[in-house]
Design an enzyme around this catalytic site. Structure first.
Site: not given
Length: 255
Positions: A34-35
């Site tokens: 995700d990040f």
């Protein structure tokens, strides 16, 4: 086909390399796909597009997907599996918990110390701090057959003192041995949340102390239009439209 961080991590091949030898593959929350593979890689793509625009004068669409993003971040792990660094099953290699001097150990009070004494001179400082002079032997250190016994010696020694005691013992040394701090104790000690990158000529805004540990985020009625105007100069009616109570960017492409 729907998916989340754990699915993208699985499809990239990286999840198969994370976790203990005697356990299941284990994702580090949703940080990687995700990040890192998603958010940071997308920012990199945007910056590259802006840089290219200085030469061509043209904008372009930036496409990013998390499977390829996290796969790229894991390039070292992928290539290392063909070397002695990572050629063994999960949890049995130098950097994935298989090595006794690159691991986490529990202390007497239930706290933890992180050990990362990879280089020989750091390892020497580690065994000196642990008061285990019999382990100050580089041939023994490199012999994988000695690792299980060495790990047990480390485990038992760390259990003899509290985390605070070990922290004091290793403070200021080059043993690469540090306490595992949790978020609550960092908050209790008012640790400053600093910017991850500092630029000399165009410094970023400091992180507000009130938002160091609590972030309300952007919610309907929470001042979103004002913030977007401060950040980007966007205005409702020109750049933004209100649709079903939410803000929608006007579809004005400038390619």
């Amino acid at each position: 086909m729907a998916g989340h961080d754990i699915n993208y991590l699985a499809l990239s091949g990286i999840l198969s390399q994370l976790g203990r030898a005697d356990g299941l593959p284990y994702p580090p929350a949703n940080l990687l796909a995700d990040f890192a593979g998603g958010g940071l890689m997308c920012v990199l793509g945007i910056l590259l597009a802006l840089f290219e625009r200085t030469a061509s004068g043209k904008g372009q669409v930036v496409e990013n997907n998390m499977v390829d993003g996290v796969g790229y971040l894991g390039s070292m792990m992928r290539y290392a599996k063909n070397t002695s660094l990572w050629d063994r099953p999960r949890g049995q290699n130098l950097l994935d918990g298989g090595c006794p001097w690159y691991d986490v150990y529990q202390c007497k009070d239930g706290g933890y110390m992180a050990v990362g004494a990879l280089e020989p001179h750091f390892f020497r400082r580690l065994v000196q701090g642990l008061e285990l002079p019999e382990l100050d032997n580089l041939e023994l250190r490199e012999d994988r057959a000695s690792w299980p016994a060495m790990r047990e010696q480390f485990r038992l020694r760390f259990l003899e003192r509290t985390r605070h005691e070990w922290e004091k013992a290793f403070d200021g040394t080059d043993a690469c041995c540090t306490p595992v701090l949790d978020q609550q104790e960092l908050e209790n000690t008012d640790k400053e949340q600093r910017l991850p990158v500092s630029l000399r000529c165009s410094p970023g805004l400091l992180i507000d102390e009130k938002q160091s540990w609590i972030s309300a985020g952007l919610v309907p009625g929470g001042g979103g239009p004002n913030l977007l105007h401060q950040w980007f100069g966007w205005k409702i009616g020109r750049d933004l439209q209100i649709t079903r109570g939410g803000l929608v960017k006007s579809n004005i492409a400038k390619l």
